[in-house]
Motif scaffolding. Structure first.
Motif, PDB file in Angstrom:
ATOM      1  N   ARG A 118      37.707  37.822  53.962  1.00 35.97           N
ATOM      2  CA  ARG A 118      37.613  39.233  53.607  1.00 35.97           C
ATOM      3  C   ARG A 118      37.619  39.410  52.094  1.00 35.97           C
ATOM      4  NH1 ARG A 118      42.689  42.134  55.510  1.00 35.97           N
ATOM      5  NH2 ARG A 118      43.500  41.014  53.691  1.00 35.97           N
ATOM      6  N   GLU A 119      38.519  38.708  51.416  1.00 31.77           N
ATOM      7  CA  GLU A 119      38.611  38.856  49.964  1.00 31.77           C
ATOM      8  C   GLU A 119      37.397  38.264  49.255  1.00 31.77           C
ATOM      9  OE1 GLU A 119      42.262  37.832  48.164  1.00 31.77           O
ATOM     10  OE2 GLU A 119      43.388  39.354  49.271  1.00 31.77           O
ATOM     11  N   ALA A 120      36.813  37.207  49.822  1.00 32.68           N
ATOM     12  CA  ALA A 120      35.599  36.637  49.215  1.00 32.68           C
ATOM     13  C   ALA A 120      34.478  37.660  49.205  1.00 32.68           C
ATOM     14  CB  ALA A 120      35.172  35.384  49.979  1.00 32.68           C
ATOM     15  N   PHE A 121      34.335  38.394  50.310  1.00 31.60           N
ATOM     16  CA  PHE A 121      33.290  39.417  50.355  1.00 31.60           C
ATOM     17  C   PHE A 121      33.594  40.551  49.382  1.00 31.60           C
ATOM     18  CE2 PHE A 121      31.551  43.432  51.747  1.00 31.60           C
ATOM     19  CZ  PHE A 121      30.206  43.118  51.904  1.00 31.60           C
ATOM     20  N   ILE A 122      34.836  40.984  49.330  1.00 30.08           N
ATOM     21  CA  ILE A 122      35.194  42.098  48.448  1.00 30.08           C
ATOM     22  C   ILE A 122      34.942  41.729  46.995  1.00 30.08           C
ATOM     23  CG2 ILE A 122      37.142  43.458  47.580  1.00 30.08           C
ATOM     24  CD1 ILE A 122      38.231  43.328  50.499  1.00 30.08           C
ATOM     25  N   HIS A 123      35.302  40.531  46.593  1.00 29.63           N
ATOM     26  CA  HIS A 123      35.079  40.108  45.207  1.00 29.63           C
ATOM     27  C   HIS A 123      33.583  39.994  44.904  1.00 29.63           C
ATOM     28  CE1 HIS A 123      39.395  38.265  45.072  1.00 29.63           C
ATOM     29  NE2 HIS A 123      39.388  39.573  44.970  1.00 29.63           N
ATOM     30  N   LEU A 124      32.803  39.516  45.891  1.00 37.12           N
ATOM     31  CA  LEU A 124      31.349  39.488  45.729  1.00 37.12           C
ATOM     32  C   LEU A 124      30.816  40.907  45.529  1.00 37.12           C
ATOM     33  CD1 LEU A 124      28.471  38.117  46.030  1.00 37.12           C
ATOM     34  CD2 LEU A 124      28.668  38.707  48.461  1.00 37.12           C
ATOM     35  N   ALA A 125      31.266  41.818  46.386  1.00 39.88           N
ATOM     36  CA  ALA A 125      30.780  43.194  46.326  1.00 39.88           C
ATOM     37  C   ALA A 125      31.121  43.853  44.988  1.00 39.88           C
ATOM     38  CB  ALA A 125      31.378  44.001  47.479  1.00 39.88           C
ATOM     39  N   LEU A 126      32.348  43.640  44.508  1.00 41.08           N
ATOM     40  CA  LEU A 126      32.754  44.259  43.251  1.00 41.08           C
ATOM     41  C   LEU A 126      31.938  43.728  42.072  1.00 41.08           C
ATOM     42  CD1 LEU A 126      36.650  44.302  43.680  1.00 41.08           C
ATOM     43  CD2 LEU A 126      35.090  46.263  43.773  1.00 41.08           C
ATOM     44  N   SER A 127      31.725  42.418  42.035  1.00 38.94           N
ATOM     45  CA  SER A 127      30.997  41.843  40.907  1.00 38.94           C
ATOM     46  C   SER A 127      29.508  42.177  40.959  1.00 38.94           C
ATOM     47  CB  SER A 127      31.202  40.327  40.873  1.00 38.94           C
ATOM     48  OG  SER A 127      30.689  39.727  42.045  1.00 38.94           O
ATOM     49  N   GLU A 128      28.909  42.105  42.150  1.00 37.96           N
ATOM     50  CA  GLU A 128      27.462  42.322  42.258  1.00 37.96           C
ATOM     51  C   GLU A 128      27.085  43.796  42.123  1.00 37.96           C
ATOM     52  OE1 GLU A 128      25.026  39.459  42.833  1.00 37.96           O
ATOM     53  OE2 GLU A 128      26.864  38.993  41.761  1.00 37.96           O
ATOM     54  N   SER A 129      27.960  44.709  42.545  1.00 34.53           N
ATOM     55  CA  SER A 129      27.626  46.132  42.459  1.00 34.53           C
ATOM     56  C   SER A 129      27.533  46.604  41.012  1.00 34.53           C
ATOM     57  CB  SER A 129      28.664  46.969  43.220  1.00 34.53           C
ATOM     58  OG  SER A 129      29.953  46.779  42.677  1.00 34.53           O
ATOM     59  N   GLN A 130      28.159  45.870  40.088  1.00 26.82           N
ATOM     60  CA  GLN A 130      28.044  46.227  38.675  1.00 26.82           C
ATOM     61  C   GLN A 130      26.660  45.884  38.125  1.00 26.82           C
ATOM     62  OE1 GLN A 130      31.274  44.258  36.645  1.00 26.82           O
ATOM     63  NE2 GLN A 130      32.858  45.341  37.791  1.00 26.82           N
ATOM     64  N   GLN A 131      26.026  44.862  38.691  1.00 30.85           N
ATOM     65  CA  GLN A 131      24.704  44.445  38.226  1.00 30.85           C
ATOM     66  C   GLN A 131      23.576  45.087  39.021  1.00 30.85           C
ATOM     67  OE1 GLN A 131      24.226  40.159  37.434  1.00 30.85           O
ATOM     68  NE2 GLN A 131      26.354  39.906  38.036  1.00 30.85           N
ATOM     69  N   PHE A 132      23.832  45.378  40.292  1.00 28.29           N
ATOM     70  CA  PHE A 132      22.790  45.889  41.168  1.00 28.29           C
ATOM     71  C   PHE A 132      23.247  47.227  41.771  1.00 28.29           C
ATOM     72  CE2 PHE A 132      22.591  41.259  41.189  1.00 28.29           C
ATOM     73  CZ  PHE A 132      21.268  41.048  40.803  1.00 28.29           C
ATOM     74  N   PRO A 133      22.759  48.338  41.241  1.00 28.92           N
ATOM     75  CA  PRO A 133      23.187  49.652  41.755  1.00 28.92           C
ATOM     76  C   PRO A 133      22.945  49.819  43.244  1.00 28.92           C
ATOM     77  CG  PRO A 133      21.954  49.885  39.703  1.00 28.92           C
ATOM     78  CD  PRO A 133      21.830  48.458  40.108  1.00 28.92           C
ATOM     79  N   GLU A 134      21.909  49.152  43.785  1.00 29.28           N
ATOM     80  CA  GLU A 134      21.637  49.307  45.216  1.00 29.28           C
ATOM     81  C   GLU A 134      22.772  48.737  46.067  1.00 29.28           C
ATOM     82  OE1 GLU A 134      19.086  45.636  43.992  1.00 29.28           O
ATOM     83  OE2 GLU A 134      19.908  47.458  43.083  1.00 29.28           O
TER      84      GLU A 134
END
Length: 222
Positions: A118-134
């Motif tokens: 669960r935390e691996a996905f959340i950390h991915l989401a937080l980092s990638e959402s800063q680079q990719f608005p979609e």
């Protein structure tokens, strides 16, 4: 004549065409699992549909038939992640005390392997959402907002059944999610917010107890 009849019956029992070795649902699950691992490894930007197809050992045609774009593939991963965060909807005939039902809904006692996933996905989401608005849009639309609505619907049903009193189910759902997920999810760079899992679990149960006490139906005037 008897031999011909037996041959005809055997021919009728024989399956026509090439048998499917794996159905589409199983293929989708395989693709989502492999894609999730690839996203964790390479990020959203570094993951391509061609790479996912290659790692799944399937043709690009099959991959695109099941997931027409990388966006839809990531949406499927969000949906799977939501199922690891929320045990909703609940059985229609469930009759648990409110605090026990909320503990099950938020899956507060999941094992360590599930927590790491669960935390691996959340950390991915937080980092990638800063680079990719979609990505941020997808997470809000198909993750947080949909989860909040499902929880609000459940709270509204409890109110309809006379089990709780709540002025605004949507606000109550948001409040619960902030309390529970604020404690469950460690912030990037702060993996040791709690001394141990038992301390965090006690805190989560305390949060649920406070919410439960606040929505108890009032039994007349004192």
């Amino acid at each position: 004549m008897l031999t011909k009849e037996r041959a005809a019956k055997a021919d009728q029992r024989r399956p026509r065409g090439r048998p499917k070795t794996i159905n589409d649902d199983a293929r989708r699950a395989e693709i989502v699992s492999e894609a999730r691992a690839t996203f964790y490894e390479l990020g959203y930007g570094g993951t391509t549909m061609d790479l996912v197809a290659a790692r799944c050992r399937m043709s690009k045609q099959t991959l695109y038939r099941l997931f027409p774009s990388k966006t839809e593939l990531f949406m499927a991963i969000i949906a799977e992640h939501r199922a690891s965060m929320f045990a909703l909807p609940r059985p229609a005939d469930e009759d648990l005390p409110l605090d026990e039902a909320l503990e099950q809904i938020f899956m507060i006692d999941m094992d360590e392997a599930q927590e790491r996933e669960r935390e691996a996905f959340i950390h991915l989401a937080l980092s990638e959402s800063q680079q990719f608005p979609e990505i941020a849009t997808l997470l809000h639309t198909y993750g947080a907002r949909q989860s909040q609505q499902m929880l609000a619907d459940w709270l509204s049903e409890q109110q309809r059944r006379g089990l709780i009193e709540i002025a605004d189910a949507s606000s109550g759902a948001r409040m619960l999610m902030n309390m529970i997920f604020g404690a469950m999810i460690s912030k990037p760079g702060h993996p040791n917010d709690w001394p141990n899992r038992e301390t965090r679990l006690r805190h989560l149960r305390h949060c649920i107890a406070i919410f439960t006490a606040g929505v108890q139906p009032r039994k007349g005037d004192c």
